[in-house]
Design an enzyme around this catalytic site. Sequence first.
Site, mmCIF file in Angstrom:
data_model
loop_
_atom_site.group_PDB
_atom_site.id
_atom_site.type_symbol
_atom_site.label_atom_id
_atom_site.label_comp_id
_atom_site.label_asym_id
_atom_site.label_seq_id
_atom_site.Cartn_x
_atom_site.Cartn_y
_atom_site.Cartn_z
ATOM 1 N N TYR A 46 29.230 20.089 42.816
ATOM 2 C CA TYR A 46 29.522 20.417 44.477
ATOM 3 C C TYR A 46 30.789 20.659 44.506
ATOM 4 O O TYR A 46 31.435 18.893 43.923
ATOM 5 C CB TYR A 46 28.578 19.314 44.978
ATOM 6 C CG TYR A 46 27.091 19.752 45.660
ATOM 7 C CD1 TYR A 46 27.690 21.114 46.377
ATOM 8 C CD2 TYR A 46 26.269 19.655 45.232
ATOM 9 C CE1 TYR A 46 26.251 21.378 46.910
ATOM 10 C CE2 TYR A 46 25.024 19.317 46.366
ATOM 11 C CZ TYR A 46 25.136 21.084 46.719
ATOM 12 O OH TYR A 46 24.419 21.652 47.665
ATOM 13 N N GLU A 48 32.312 20.882 47.245
ATOM 14 C CA GLU A 48 33.026 21.422 49.330
ATOM 15 C C GLU A 48 34.037 21.441 49.396
ATOM 16 O O GLU A 48 34.871 19.840 48.691
ATOM 17 C CB GLU A 48 31.929 20.676 50.488
ATOM 18 C CG GLU A 48 30.772 21.030 50.673
ATOM 19 C CD GLU A 48 29.437 20.617 49.997
ATOM 20 O OE1 GLU A 48 29.590 19.817 48.771
ATOM 21 O OE2 GLU A 48 28.067 20.801 50.769
ATOM 22 N N ASP A 199 37.510 47.053 52.779
ATOM 23 C CA ASP A 199 36.245 46.080 51.416
ATOM 24 C C ASP A 199 36.827 46.593 50.376
ATOM 25 O O ASP A 199 36.515 47.792 50.925
ATOM 26 C CB ASP A 199 35.256 46.314 52.850
ATOM 27 C CG ASP A 199 34.341 46.146 51.870
ATOM 28 O OD1 ASP A 199 34.207 45.536 50.637
ATOM 29 O OD2 ASP A 199 33.484 45.333 51.971
ATOM 30 N N THR A 225 33.816 42.430 46.313
ATOM 31 C CA THR A 225 32.923 42.057 45.686
ATOM 32 C C THR A 225 33.452 41.827 44.226
ATOM 33 O O THR A 225 35.179 42.885 43.927
ATOM 34 C CB THR A 225 31.352 42.281 45.209
ATOM 35 O OG1 THR A 225 31.492 43.789 45.257
ATOM 36 C CG2 THR A 225 30.822 42.354 46.895
ATOM 37 N N LYS A 228 31.404 44.556 40.441
ATOM 38 C CA LYS A 228 30.680 46.653 40.112
ATOM 39 C C LYS A 228 31.902 46.589 39.798
ATOM 40 O O LYS A 228 31.579 46.996 38.334
ATOM 41 C CB LYS A 228 31.160 46.744 42.359
ATOM 42 C CG LYS A 228 30.123 46.559 43.244
ATOM 43 C CD LYS A 228 30.066 46.830 44.583
ATOM 44 C CE LYS A 228 28.748 46.923 45.736
ATOM 45 N NZ LYS A 228 29.048 45.221 46.426
ATOM 46 N N ARG A 234 28.451 38.237 39.936
ATOM 47 C CA ARG A 234 28.177 38.412 41.738
ATOM 48 C C ARG A 234 28.684 37.427 42.492
ATOM 49 O O ARG A 234 27.894 35.983 42.619
ATOM 50 C CB ARG A 234 26.713 38.085 41.968
ATOM 51 C CG ARG A 234 25.559 39.161 41.168
ATOM 52 C CD ARG A 234 24.008 39.685 41.848
ATOM 53 N NE ARG A 234 24.032 40.774 42.988
ATOM 54 C CZ ARG A 234 23.729 42.196 42.534
ATOM 55 N NH1 ARG A 234 24.004 42.101 41.115
ATOM 56 N NH2 ARG A 234 24.272 42.712 43.339
HETATM 57 N N1 DSN Z 1 24.659 47.308 47.720
HETATM 58 C C1 DSN Z 1 25.996 47.438 47.824
HETATM 59 C C2 DSN Z 1 25.650 49.247 47.263
HETATM 60 O O1 DSN Z 1 24.718 49.062 47.471
HETATM 61 O O2 DSN Z 1 26.685 49.607 47.741
HETATM 62 C C3 DSN Z 1 26.511 46.868 49.204
HETATM 63 O O3 DSN Z 1 26.769 45.244 49.972
#
Ligand code: DSN
Length: 444
Positions: A46, A48, A199, A225, A228, A234
């Site tokens: 933990y 924080e 984003d 994120t 990807k 994630r």
């Molecule tokens: N779920 C993502 C996507 O497939 O683009 C976006 O959050």
Amino acid sequence: MKDTQIYNLVKKEEKRQKEGIELIPSENYASSEVRKVLSSYFVNKYSEGYPKKRYYGGNENVDTLEILVQERAKKLFKVPYVNVQPYSGSPANLAVYLATCKPGDTVSGQALVAGGHLTHGHFVSATGIFYKTVQYGLIKNDIYSGRVKDLFDYDQLKKIARDYKPRLIWVGATAYPLVINFEKFAEIADSIGAYLAADISHVAGLVIAGVHKSPVQYAHIVTTTTHKTLRGPRGAMIMVTNKGLKKDPELPKKIDMAVFPGLQGGPHDNTTAAIGVALNEAGHPGFKKYGTQIVKNSKALAKTLIKGGIDLVGAGSENHLLLASLTKQLGPGGGIFAQKALDLAGLTLNKNTVPDEPMSPFYPSGIRLGTPASTTRGMREKEMEFIGKQILKVVELIRNYRLPEKKEERKKYISSFQEVMEKNKDIKKIKEEVKRFALRFPIP
Ligand code: DSN
């Protein structure tokens, strides 16, 4: 104690991933090093707070880790500040609202049906519930011709800026196949003194590889994120650019406060560690090659699909993603048939709305697919031709199916479609071919 039930599911998922071809453009295969670090002892801690300012003891290693990961991110994206704690993309984006707006302020983002994201102000998202959102979209004509290479409706956004003066404008898509010209959004945001948040969740890996424009010069805040095209675990990051610091020197502090204690509790330190591994991998020359090949593969896949008569938004792809309208082949709302039949054939992608969508996000008329995962497996242009041909075969096989006009008939019709497809000999044959093909390309 061995948990057989869970273990069996893990094995089944491993088999599914190995034997099929992953075409969902937001998915990828993290390296085995990323997966290993995810299950490291950092999972037990933990923490924080922020480095050197924690609410618990025993954080000396976590502090060093978090600072190291921050430094890697800052160097790769060329930004002066980053927060690496957001649990995932949606909380990261919500933190941006919390840092820059008061509840009820007006914000603008790309509509979900036009390829944006829920957190860019959709009415079902907290971002659309707590803030007043006025969304923009894409142009409606010339979408499939290839004559227009930037499909955003800038006139609409300019009008929104003039009439509603949003405090925050989002740029960044989940279903847009062309390069995003961040400078055009910056011009509009700057004209009204709005914050511009980019984003780049989908294209972050391409930005690092140098095959997509970077928003860093134009936006005040950049979110992404990490799982990807960036190919990590994630998670997510929020960056403040020099332009952002100039607009508001307090922005980093506001972002930190918004993430913790504003929205989150303890950061997932194991994820932070795995993000660090992914950033290190992305800093190596091989990653540039990877990003370059993703785009080459998208273009090759687009070529095969267009040759087979499929309409692609933007008439091709300039990034990792393709957005196809199947209205010609399957009528309005036919994306569901394609998704289901292709899934049974071992080709995983998702139904998606198209810019001239006649139906709804639940029964959209298109499919969204992409190349980040297949490229990780080492597939190249030749393999994209094979994949494209399999997709065309499946679409041809289901050409006579149509979504019932009456809403109450749809569920039954779709489940009977599923049953028929599960038994279909041609689909089974394609699945076998796909499996044989896929197994030649190991996953990490
Ligand atoms: N779920 C993502 C996507 O497939 O683009 C976006 O959050």
